[in-house]
Design a protein around this motif. Structure first.
Motif, PDB file in Angstrom:
ATOM      1  N   ASN A  55       9.774   5.251   4.136  1.00  0.00           N
ATOM      2  CA  ASN A  55       9.271   6.901   4.241  1.00  0.00           C
ATOM      3  C   ASN A  55      10.185   7.454   3.033  1.00  0.00           C
ATOM      4  O   ASN A  55      11.469   7.281   3.410  1.00  0.00           O
ATOM      5  CB  ASN A  55       9.523   7.243   5.500  1.00  0.00           C
ATOM      6  CG  ASN A  55       8.841   6.580   6.622  1.00  0.00           C
ATOM      7  OD1 ASN A  55       7.550   6.381   6.613  1.00  0.00           O
ATOM      8  ND2 ASN A  55       9.350   6.195   7.757  1.00  0.00           N
ATOM      9  N   ASP A  88       3.825  12.664  -6.307  1.00  0.00           N
ATOM     10  CA  ASP A  88       3.921  12.714  -4.978  1.00  0.00           C
ATOM     11  C   ASP A  88       5.345  13.145  -4.531  1.00  0.00           C
ATOM     12  O   ASP A  88       6.374  12.910  -5.000  1.00  0.00           O
ATOM     13  CB  ASP A  88       4.051  11.101  -4.627  1.00  0.00           C
ATOM     14  CG  ASP A  88       4.837  10.453  -5.502  1.00  0.00           C
ATOM     15  OD1 ASP A  88       5.206  10.449  -6.577  1.00  0.00           O
ATOM     16  OD2 ASP A  88       5.655   9.354  -4.919  1.00  0.00           O
ATOM     17  N   GLY A 127       5.789  10.374   0.719  1.00  0.00           N
ATOM     18  CA  GLY A 127       4.855   9.270   0.715  1.00  0.00           C
ATOM     19  C   GLY A 127       5.486   8.228   1.877  1.00  0.00           C
ATOM     20  O   GLY A 127       6.457   8.107   2.116  1.00  0.00           O
ATOM     21  N   SER A 150      -1.578   1.338  -5.953  1.00  0.00           N
ATOM     22  CA  SER A 150      -2.010   1.716  -4.641  1.00  0.00           C
ATOM     23  C   SER A 150      -2.333   3.116  -4.454  1.00  0.00           C
ATOM     24  O   SER A 150      -3.393   3.486  -4.196  1.00  0.00           O
ATOM     25  CB  SER A 150      -1.272   0.934  -3.696  1.00  0.00           C
ATOM     26  OG  SER A 150      -1.576   1.427  -2.345  1.00  0.00           O
ATOM     27  N   GLY A 151      -1.335   3.912  -4.835  1.00  0.00           N
ATOM     28  CA  GLY A 151      -1.444   5.344  -4.586  1.00  0.00           C
ATOM     29  C   GLY A 151      -2.067   6.230  -5.482  1.00  0.00           C
ATOM     30  O   GLY A 151      -2.292   7.397  -5.556  1.00  0.00           O
ATOM     31  N   THR A 165       1.823  11.934  -0.814  1.00  0.00           N
ATOM     32  CA  THR A 165       1.176  13.273  -0.588  1.00  0.00           C
ATOM     33  C   THR A 165       1.650  14.073  -1.729  1.00  0.00           C
ATOM     34  O   THR A 165       2.646  14.237  -2.003  1.00  0.00           O
ATOM     35  CB  THR A 165       2.249  13.838   0.781  1.00  0.00           C
ATOM     36  OG1 THR A 165       1.741  12.931   2.042  1.00  0.00           O
ATOM     37  CG2 THR A 165       1.765  15.302   0.941  1.00  0.00           C
ATOM     38  N   THR A 219       8.176  -0.665   6.475  1.00  0.00           N
ATOM     39  CA  THR A 219       7.658   0.631   6.007  1.00  0.00           C
ATOM     40  C   THR A 219       8.861   1.515   5.404  1.00  0.00           C
ATOM     41  O   THR A 219       9.948   1.358   5.879  1.00  0.00           O
ATOM     42  CB  THR A 219       7.154   1.460   7.625  1.00  0.00           C
ATOM     43  OG1 THR A 219       6.409   0.596   8.231  1.00  0.00           O
ATOM     44  CG2 THR A 219       6.762   2.921   7.101  1.00  0.00           C
ATOM     45  N   ALA A 263       0.936  -0.999   0.065  1.00  0.00           N
ATOM     46  CA  ALA A 263       0.400  -0.063  -0.173  1.00  0.00           C
ATOM     47  C   ALA A 263       1.018   1.142  -0.028  1.00  0.00           C
ATOM     48  O   ALA A 263       2.033   1.237   0.657  1.00  0.00           O
ATOM     49  CB  ALA A 263      -0.986  -0.002   1.291  1.00  0.00           C
ATOM     50  N   TYR A 264       0.515   2.165  -0.737  1.00  0.00           N
ATOM     51  CA  TYR A 264       1.356   3.423  -0.926  1.00  0.00           C
ATOM     52  C   TYR A 264       0.344   4.758  -0.437  1.00  0.00           C
ATOM     53  O   TYR A 264      -0.994   4.804  -0.897  1.00  0.00           O
ATOM     54  CB  TYR A 264       1.810   3.791  -2.070  1.00  0.00           C
ATOM     55  CG  TYR A 264       2.812   4.873  -2.316  1.00  0.00           C
ATOM     56  CD1 TYR A 264       3.895   5.111  -1.287  1.00  0.00           C
ATOM     57  CD2 TYR A 264       2.696   5.766  -3.413  1.00  0.00           C
ATOM     58  CE1 TYR A 264       4.725   6.129  -1.381  1.00  0.00           C
ATOM     59  CE2 TYR A 264       3.510   6.891  -3.307  1.00  0.00           C
ATOM     60  CZ  TYR A 264       4.503   7.016  -2.405  1.00  0.00           C
ATOM     61  OH  TYR A 264       5.257   8.172  -2.574  1.00  0.00           O
ATOM     62  N   TYR A 265       0.978   5.313   0.393  1.00  0.00           N
ATOM     63  CA  TYR A 265       0.049   6.708   0.883  1.00  0.00           C
ATOM     64  C   TYR A 265       0.769   7.843   0.409  1.00  0.00           C
ATOM     65  O   TYR A 265       1.506   8.366   1.275  1.00  0.00           O
ATOM     66  CB  TYR A 265      -0.394   6.472   2.221  1.00  0.00           C
ATOM     67  CG  TYR A 265      -0.988   5.361   2.729  1.00  0.00           C
ATOM     68  CD1 TYR A 265      -2.219   4.977   2.748  1.00  0.00           C
ATOM     69  CD2 TYR A 265      -0.341   4.266   3.184  1.00  0.00           C
ATOM     70  CE1 TYR A 265      -2.711   4.009   3.128  1.00  0.00           C
ATOM     71  CE2 TYR A 265      -0.793   3.079   3.568  1.00  0.00           C
ATOM     72  CZ  TYR A 265      -2.173   2.928   3.504  1.00  0.00           C
ATOM     73  OH  TYR A 265      -2.799   1.731   3.760  1.00  0.00           O
TER      74      TYR A 265
END
Length: 336
Positions: free
Chosen positions: A228, A211, A214, A323-324, A204, A226, A200-202
Motif C-alpha cells: 500500500n 499514480d 495505489g 500492470s497499472g 489511483t 500486499t 498486479a498494480y491498481y
C-alpha cells in the motif's frame, strides 16, 4: 578521502552530504547546477570549492571521483551513464532508472568501464534492521504473506491541487507514488522474499495522470504480499509479515525504526536496534567501504549483490507499471 560531487541541491542531497561527512570518509568538493549561483549557494555552506553549470565539464573533472545524483527521476539514466563512461563511482538516488531497458544499458556500460561502480541509494537496505527482518523471516516456521504500507502526504501535492504540475507528479519526469515511496516497499519485498511469480498494480490516478496512490499485489508460490503506497494521504498503520503463529511488526517498512516479533499470545518482543539519527549514514559507510577497497572479496561480493538487487527492484517496478498501464516517455525512446 573520497572526493564527492553532487547533482541536485534539494533536501535529500543535503541529508546525504551530512551523512557522508559524518562518516569521515568523504569531502564534498564539487556541485553541479544549471545555475552556477545555485551550486555555490548549496556548495559553499557544505565545504565545496568547485562549481559547474556544464554537465560534461562536471563529469570530466579530476576534482571528483564519486558522484551522487539526486536530479529528477527521468534524468538519472543519462547522468549515471555519463558518470560510468567517465570511470566514476556513481551513487544514484532511488529510483535508479525508469525502466528495465535503461538498467540493462547501465550494466553493459559498466562492463566496458570496469573501474566504475554503480550504487542505488536505497537506504534501508543498508540499515541493520533490514537484515534483522530478513533473518527473522528465514526463522519463521512458515511465511503466509505480508502487508507493507508506506503512505506519506507530499507537500508538492498541494501544488497539484492548485492546478500546477510539479516534477514528482509528472509522467515526463517519471514521477508518481510507485516511483517514489513504492521503491522502499519493493526493496523490502524483493530483499526479504525474492522476486514474485506474478504482480498486479491498481493505481489511483490524479489530475496529472500519475499514480497518487495505489495497491500492489505480489504473488509468490505459497503466499501474497500486499503493498500500500501513496503520496496523497497519510497512513499510520504498522506493516506486518505473517508467520504461522508469529508476526513480524514494523512501524514503517521504509524507516524501520521499530521492529518487533509478536507470538501467538500477543506478547511483543523488540528484535530491532535504534537506527542512526541520519538514516543515510549506513549506506554512505557501505559505499565508502567499496569505493576505498573495491577488490576486497567481501566488498566485491556485497557490491554485486546490491547491484543485482537493484536490477530486480527495477524489473519489479517496471512490471507493476505495466500492470497499472502507467507509461513514461522513456519507455519508448531507448534505442541503444
Amino acid at each position: 578521502m573520497i572526493k564527492l560531487g553532487i547533482i541536485g541541491t534539494n533536501w535529500i542531497t543535503q541529508q546525504f552530504v551530512e551523512a557522508a561527512h559524518a562518516t569521515g570518509k568523504y569531502q564534498l568538493t564539487a556541485v553541479y547546477s544549471r545555475a552556477t549561483e545555485k551550486a555555490k549557494k548549496f556548495g559553499e555552506k557544505n565545504g565545496a570549492t568547485v562549481f559547474f553549470d556544464n554537465l560534461n565539464a562536471f563529469f570530466e573533472s579530476d576534482a571528483i571521483d564519486t558522484i551522487y545524483i539526486a536530479s529528477p527521476n527521468s534524468l538519472h539514466f543519462e547522468q549515471a551513464k555519463m558518470g560510468i563512461e567517465n570511470d566514476k563511482y556513481v551513487i544514484v538516488e532511488k529510483p535508479i532508472v525508469s525502466n528495465i531497458k535503461q538498467m540493462e544499458v547501465l550494466r553493459e556500460t559498466l562492463e566496458k568501464h570496469p573501474q566504475a561502480r554503480l550504487f542505488e541509494a536505497a537506504r534501508q537496505v543498508h540499515q541493520q534492521n533490514f537484515t534483522v527482518v530478513k533473518g527473522q523471516v528465514a526463522m519463521l516456521d512458515r511465511v503466509q504473506g505480508a502487508t507493507l504500507t508506506y503512505m506519506k502526504y507530499s507537500s508538492r501535492y498541494d501544488a497539484v491541487l492548485a492546478g500546477e504540475t510539479p516534477n514528482v507528479f509528472t509522467l515526463k519526469f517519471a514521477g508518481g507514488a510507485l516511483q517514489d515511496l513504492g521503491v522502499y516497499v519493493a526493496y523490502d519485498a524483493v530483499g526479504w522474499f525474492g522476486m514474485p511469480d506474478d504482480v498486479a498494480y491498481y493505481p489511483t490516478l490524479i489530475s496529472t495522470r500519475v499514480d497518487g496512490k495505489g495497491v500492489a499485489i505480489l504473488r509468490y508460490p505459497e503466499f501474497d504480499v500486499t503493498l500500500n503506497i501513496g503520496k496523497t494521504s497519510n497512513s499510520y498503520l504498522s506493516s506486518e509479515i505473517y508467520g504461522l503463529k508469529d508476526t513480524i511488526v514494523m512501524d514503517s517498512p521504509a524507516e524501520l525504526e521499530k521492529v518487533s516479533l509478536r507470538d501467538e499470545t500477543g506478547k511483543e518482543t523488540s528484535i530491532g536496534t535504534k537506527p542512526a539519527d541520519n538514516p543515510m549514514i549506513p549506506e554512505a559507510e557501505d559505499f565508502a567501504r567499496v569505493i576505498n577497497d573495491p577488490q576486497n572479496e567481501k566488498n566485491d561480493h556485497d557490491y554485486w549483490t546490491w547491484l543485482d538487487l537493484s536490477q530486480n527492484v527495477t524489473k519489479l517496478l517496471y512490471n507493476l507499471r505495466q500492470s497499472g498501464k502507467i507509461v513514461f516517455p522513456d519507455d519508448a525512446q531507448i534505442d541503444r
